[in-house]
Design an enzyme around this catalytic site. Structure first.
Site, PDB file in Angstrom:
ATOM      1  N   ASP A  42     135.959  44.983  39.525  1.00  0.00           N
ATOM      2  CA  ASP A  42     135.662  45.365  38.145  1.00  0.00           C
ATOM      3  C   ASP A  42     134.596  44.411  37.607  1.00  0.00           C
ATOM      4  O   ASP A  42     134.767  43.195  37.647  1.00  0.00           O
ATOM      5  CB  ASP A  42     136.945  45.270  37.313  1.00  0.00           C
ATOM      6  CG  ASP A  42     136.768  45.745  35.887  1.00  0.00           C
ATOM      7  OD1 ASP A  42     135.843  46.532  35.628  1.00  0.00           O
ATOM      8  OD2 ASP A  42     137.571  45.329  35.031  1.00  0.00           O
ATOM      9  N   ASN A  58     126.191  46.557  28.128  1.00  0.00           N
ATOM     10  CA  ASN A  58     125.653  47.813  27.602  1.00  0.00           C
ATOM     11  C   ASN A  58     125.261  47.686  26.135  1.00  0.00           C
ATOM     12  O   ASN A  58     124.237  48.210  25.710  1.00  0.00           O
ATOM     13  CB  ASN A  58     126.675  48.946  27.758  1.00  0.00           C
ATOM     14  CG  ASN A  58     126.566  49.660  29.084  1.00  0.00           C
ATOM     15  OD1 ASN A  58     125.542  49.608  29.748  1.00  0.00           O
ATOM     16  ND2 ASN A  58     127.629  50.333  29.475  1.00  0.00           N
ATOM     17  N   HIS A  89     122.138  50.876  27.722  1.00  0.00           N
ATOM     18  CA  HIS A  89     122.795  51.623  28.803  1.00  0.00           C
ATOM     19  C   HIS A  89     121.909  51.752  30.039  1.00  0.00           C
ATOM     20  O   HIS A  89     122.427  51.850  31.156  1.00  0.00           O
ATOM     21  CB  HIS A  89     123.231  53.001  28.303  1.00  0.00           C
ATOM     22  CG  HIS A  89     124.381  52.916  27.359  1.00  0.00           C
ATOM     23  ND1 HIS A  89     125.679  52.827  27.789  1.00  0.00           N
ATOM     24  CD2 HIS A  89     124.429  52.880  26.006  1.00  0.00           C
ATOM     25  CE1 HIS A  89     126.485  52.757  26.750  1.00  0.00           C
ATOM     26  NE2 HIS A  89     125.749  52.775  25.650  1.00  0.00           N
ATOM     27  N   ASP A 149     123.146  50.920  33.703  1.00  0.00           N
ATOM     28  CA  ASP A 149     123.020  51.827  34.849  1.00  0.00           C
ATOM     29  C   ASP A 149     122.367  51.125  36.040  1.00  0.00           C
ATOM     30  O   ASP A 149     122.791  51.301  37.186  1.00  0.00           O
ATOM     31  CB  ASP A 149     122.199  53.065  34.473  1.00  0.00           C
ATOM     32  CG  ASP A 149     122.950  54.003  33.540  1.00  0.00           C
ATOM     33  OD1 ASP A 149     124.166  53.812  33.332  1.00  0.00           O
ATOM     34  OD2 ASP A 149     122.306  54.939  33.018  1.00  0.00           O
ATOM     35  N   GLU A 157     132.989  50.922  35.242  1.00  0.00           N
ATOM     36  CA  GLU A 157     132.452  49.767  35.958  1.00  0.00           C
ATOM     37  C   GLU A 157     133.431  49.266  37.015  1.00  0.00           C
ATOM     38  O   GLU A 157     133.387  48.125  37.430  1.00  0.00           O
ATOM     39  CB  GLU A 157     132.098  48.641  34.971  1.00  0.00           C
ATOM     40  CG  GLU A 157     133.262  47.903  34.376  1.00  0.00           C
ATOM     41  CD  GLU A 157     133.934  48.591  33.187  1.00  0.00           C
ATOM     42  OE1 GLU A 157     134.885  47.991  32.654  1.00  0.00           O
ATOM     43  OE2 GLU A 157     133.549  49.697  32.796  1.00  0.00           O
TER      44      GLU A 157
END
Length: 178
Positions: free
Chosen positions: A80, A88, A93, A97, A123
């Site tokens: 994680d 983010n 974002h 990504d 994530e």
């Protein structure tokens, strides 16, 4: 054409029938290829190019059942990315990504062909490790975690250092389920 003989008329009908069958054959092949492509798209996460949760659950269920039947060791690791929401929110974002795609590529390096990496959630990533005891899975997961920590992802918003939390679970016997 109306005054043609039987042979010419039958040839014409056979030719028309062949064109019709060829058209249906072409449509059938195209449909089959599109169906295969759609099935693949339903199993692959488009951002990371890893298996998605649906495909992971099919594989994990199969591997747990295989472990029950064959009495072999099975471990599953979860990785994680830490503070991903904050990343983010602060960098955007698009940067998030880029980080996800980079971490996904990093996770697949050094794994065996039978090991499976999938994107489990936003994530979160899962690594299914067939024929792997807990201690080996733990060492592999720690190596992955340290590699992520040492890795710097370059995004359009700037360089990002990432840390991750990870855990390992191993198959414990007949009572265990995916």
């Amino acid at each position: 054409f109306m005054e043609a003989g039987v042979v010419q008329a039958l040839s014409f009908v056979a030719w028309c029938f062949q064109i019709l069958l060829s058209s249906f054959g072409l449509l059938w092949m195209t449909n089959s290829l599109l169906e295969i492509e759609l099935r693949e798209q339903a199993r692959i996460d488009p951002l990371t190019q890893l298996l998605n949760r649906r495909a992971l659950e099919e594989i994990a269920y199969r591997e747990v059942n295989r472990a029950k039947r064959g009495s072999y060791e099975l471990s599953i690791a979860m990785v994680d990315i830490d503070r991903f929401k904050q990343l983010n929110d602060t960098m955007g974002h698009q940067a998030g990504d880029t980080v996800l795609a980079s971490i996904a590529a990093l996770l697949t390096v050094g794994l065996r062909t039978q090991d499976v990496v999938a994107r489990y959630g936003g994530e979160e990533f899962i690594v299914v490790l067939p024929d792997t005891a807990y201690d080996r899975a733990f060492a592999l997961t720690e190596r992955i975690r340290l590699e992520i920590e040492a890795y710097t992802v370059t995004t359009e918003a700037g360089a990002v250092s990432i840390t991750a939390s990870a855990g390992v679970a191993s198959f414990g016997g007949e009572q265990d389920e995916w």
